[in-house]
Design an enzyme around this catalytic site. Sequence first.
Site, PDB file in Angstrom:
ATOM      1  N   GLY A  43       0.777  -1.246   0.000  1.00  0.00           N
ATOM      2  CA  GLY A  43       0.000   0.000   0.000  1.00  0.00           C
ATOM      3  C   GLY A  43       0.803   1.287   0.000  1.00  0.00           C
ATOM      4  O   GLY A  43       0.327   2.321  -0.459  1.00  0.00           O
ATOM      5  N   GLU A  98       3.378   4.206   5.980  1.00  0.00           N
ATOM      6  CA  GLU A  98       2.171   3.382   5.852  1.00  0.00           C
ATOM      7  C   GLU A  98       1.130   4.117   5.013  1.00  0.00           C
ATOM      8  O   GLU A  98       1.131   5.355   4.936  1.00  0.00           O
ATOM      9  CB  GLU A  98       1.654   3.081   7.274  1.00  0.00           C
ATOM     10  N   ASP A 102      -5.901   1.935  10.452  1.00  0.00           N
ATOM     11  CA  ASP A 102      -7.305   1.619  10.685  1.00  0.00           C
ATOM     12  C   ASP A 102      -7.472   1.237  12.158  1.00  0.00           C
ATOM     13  O   ASP A 102      -7.534   2.110  13.021  1.00  0.00           O
ATOM     14  CB  ASP A 102      -7.678   0.491   9.710  1.00  0.00           C
ATOM     15  N   LYS A 130      -7.619   6.716  10.077  1.00  0.00           N
ATOM     16  CA  LYS A 130      -9.041   6.620  10.427  1.00  0.00           C
ATOM     17  C   LYS A 130      -9.139   6.480  11.939  1.00  0.00           C
ATOM     18  O   LYS A 130      -9.330   5.373  12.456  1.00  0.00           O
ATOM     19  CB  LYS A 130      -9.671   5.364   9.792  1.00  0.00           C
ATOM     20  N   ASP A 158      -5.589  -0.473  -2.040  1.00  0.00           N
ATOM     21  CA  ASP A 158      -6.314  -1.424  -2.882  1.00  0.00           C
ATOM     22  C   ASP A 158      -7.602  -1.914  -2.243  1.00  0.00           C
ATOM     23  O   ASP A 158      -7.838  -1.771  -1.043  1.00  0.00           O
ATOM     24  CB  ASP A 158      -5.448  -2.661  -3.140  1.00  0.00           C
ATOM     25  N   ARG A 164      -4.879   0.276  -7.123  1.00  0.00           N
ATOM     26  CA  ARG A 164      -3.690   0.923  -6.545  1.00  0.00           C
ATOM     27  C   ARG A 164      -3.147   2.024  -7.456  1.00  0.00           C
ATOM     28  O   ARG A 164      -2.468   2.936  -7.015  1.00  0.00           O
ATOM     29  CB  ARG A 164      -2.577  -0.110  -6.325  1.00  0.00           C
TER      30      ARG A 164
END
Length: 178
Positions: A43, A98, A102, A130, A158, A164
């Site tokens: 990611g 990163e 989450d 988040k 993704d 992506r």
Amino acid sequence: MHKDVESVLISQEKLENIVKSLAKQIEKDYNGREFIMVGLLKGSVVFMAELMKRIDLDFEIDFMVVSSYGSGTESSGEVKIIKDLSVSPAGRDILIVEDVVDSGRTLSFIIERLKNAGAASVKVCTLCDKPSRRKFPFVPDYCGAEVPDEFIIGYGLDYNEKYRNLPYIGVLKRSVYS
Ligand code: IMP
Ligand code: MG
């Protein structure tokens, strides 16, 4: 806009400004230190590639592959190291890059692991956060944008290994995964 995108959350222009501002902060904080920038694959690739070009310091880069997600939009609850660092973190300053935080499970686990392995310092730079989803207490040292509790894609992020390559960050249409 891609047909599976509900709305654009962070445009290309905004992303560019976010990256510039994060790079400036990192440059200031790490001036005179030899750190390793560690991207969490996959990611972080787009974000890290853009970020590192804008940091005018001498540093190494490395990557880790960890998995906490199965193939859906919810974490599987277990963090596995698929590929570890290629050098020892002992005595080193580590800056983890990163894509999105989450529950905080992945980063809590990795930070603990790097500290146990003797890292001198461990900081985290995340593009998105988040905070409303947090289950494991964790606050990133550098954060590009706080985002709502929506599943987001693009700029490295993704859903089932797709999207992506989108140049912006968008909210994935619910019809794609429910
Ligand atoms: P955590 O361990 O629950 O904090 O999960 C973090 C990881 O979940 C990130 O590295 C992402 O790979 C993935 N993830 C969490 N939310 C999203 C999202 O909205 N879109 C894409 N990937 C996400
Ligand atoms: Mg990830």
